[in-house]
Motif scaffolding. Sequence first.
Motif, short mmCIF file in Angstrom:
data_model
loop_
_atom_site.label_atom_id
_atom_site.label_comp_id
_atom_site.label_asym_id
_atom_site.label_seq_id
_atom_site.Cartn_x
_atom_site.Cartn_y
_atom_site.Cartn_z
N PRO A 109 -70.55 -85.21 62.64
CA PRO A 109 -71.51 -85.75 63.84
C PRO A 109 -72.49 -84.69 63.97
CG PRO A 109 -69.41 -85.30 64.72
CD PRO A 109 -69.18 -85.20 63.28
N LEU A 110 -73.56 -84.80 64.43
CA LEU A 110 -74.59 -84.11 65.22
C LEU A 110 -74.03 -83.25 66.17
CD1 LEU A 110 -77.76 -86.21 64.53
CD2 LEU A 110 -76.75 -84.37 62.97
N GLU A 162 -73.97 -85.08 69.85
CA GLU A 162 -74.16 -86.59 69.63
C GLU A 162 -73.41 -87.35 70.60
OE1 GLU A 162 -74.48 -89.14 65.89
OE2 GLU A 162 -73.04 -88.03 65.76
N PRO A 163 -74.05 -88.21 71.65
CA PRO A 163 -73.62 -88.97 72.63
C PRO A 163 -72.62 -90.09 71.97
CG PRO A 163 -75.88 -89.42 72.51
CD PRO A 163 -75.81 -88.35 71.42
N THR A 164 -71.49 -90.43 72.49
CA THR A 164 -70.95 -91.62 72.30
C THR A 164 -71.65 -93.09 73.02
OG1 THR A 164 -68.89 -90.48 72.47
CG2 THR A 164 -68.73 -93.04 72.68
N THR A 171 -70.85 -93.26 67.76
CA THR A 171 -71.84 -92.53 68.00
C THR A 171 -73.19 -93.14 67.17
OG1 THR A 171 -71.53 -90.94 66.32
CG2 THR A 171 -70.62 -90.50 68.49
N GLN A 172 -74.28 -92.73 66.86
CA GLN A 172 -75.42 -93.10 66.27
C GLN A 172 -74.98 -93.19 64.62
OE1 GLN A 172 -78.05 -94.27 67.61
NE2 GLN A 172 -79.01 -94.95 65.78
N ASN A 173 -74.29 -92.02 64.36
CA ASN A 173 -74.06 -91.76 62.83
C ASN A 173 -72.34 -92.16 62.71
OD1 ASN A 173 -76.69 -91.31 62.36
ND2 ASN A 173 -76.35 -89.28 63.52
N THR A 174 -71.60 -91.98 63.35
CA THR A 174 -70.06 -91.83 63.26
C THR A 174 -69.18 -92.79 63.92
OG1 THR A 174 -70.73 -89.36 63.03
CG2 THR A 174 -68.34 -89.97 63.28
#
Length: 168
Positions: A50-51, A54-56, A66-69
């Motif tokens: 994740p970045l 990166e917020p949940t 998250t946005q990507n994970t």
Amino acid sequence: MNEHPEPGRPWQGPGNGPAGWGLPPDPHGGGLDPYTPSAGGYMPAEGATPLPGEPTLLTIGDIAVTQNTVITPAGRFPIKGTVWTVTDMSRAEQHTPTWAIVVAILVFWWTCLLGLLFLLVKETRVNGHVQVTVQGAGHHHSTLVPVSNRVIVTQVNHQVNHARSLAA
């Protein structure tokens, strides 16, 4: 191996247990953080890093998104291409509440059959759970969300639909 903490001594988690458990000690002195590899937690899957910061966005049972994970107890994997399934395993039961039975008995003594009308009062109870399953990147995870009313079922469906939109 079923060991309990000594009376008066708080449980410190498996990271602070005997060396025979084969787990690294937690550097922070508490339980293991399941999502921090440096603390001995779950390692992310390849390509699912994740970045930083990166917020949940949402949490469904023990699944965090998250946005990507997608983050599960089994590991992390990219959200792109995941398949989400929701199964409503809740049930609604109708019953006569206790207060209606008591009122029916009390009123029955005064007006005979009028008290029986209170036995027609029904309440609906919802219980059970909603099963949410996510599949992707060689991973499969399922979680159960307890349900006590229909609002929770609707909320879980909205959360899964949001996760599906992120996966597209």
